[in-house]
Design a protein around this motif. Sequence first.
Motif: not given
Length: 205
Positions: A157-161
């Motif tokens: 989720v961090t990378g996508e955000a």
Amino acid sequence: MIGRLRGVLAEVEADHCLIDCAGVGYVVVCGARTLQRLPAPGDEATLQIESTWNAESGPRLYGFLTRDERRAFTTLTGIQGVGPKAALSVLDVLPPGELAAAVAREDKAAVARANGVGPKLALRIVTELKGKPLGDVSFTPSAPGVHAETAAPVPSVTGEAVSALLGLGVAEVNARRAVDQALIRLGDEADLSAVIRAALQELGR
């Protein structure tokens, strides 16, 4: 045992920061990547803490912005020959998701980019991390005859955000800092859309 600190960021030095919690100042050792993503001195900061005890130097606190980073640190320091300083150096050049990908590829050279980590220690790290869990990702060994790239971790989720914010024209360092602060507020289980909204609030958009 201290697991988390929240307070006013009083000072930031080359290898540590000072957090004032209700009048008590805690010295927290951090990697360069963590220090770069902290808010400005005088603002509130929250750090995930790993506490250690050394017979010579006494207690020491190591700080991270996310639980995955803290888990990666404890996993790395569990490897023979990898002390706290080397573990922080590895995480400076390879955040948890990228470290998992490097292990899956058996990319010893990527790990050896860390300051103080030579080829032999890099090989040991890659070898011993295979199959070990690390937060939302794990170091999965490839089967005989199967190319290691097939074991790459699922995007976090961090990378996508962060990618979403980059697409909006936000500088990477600001995007990562905003997403980290959003996850601290919402928790690691927050969904992608909520994280992006909270990150945009952090950025004042």
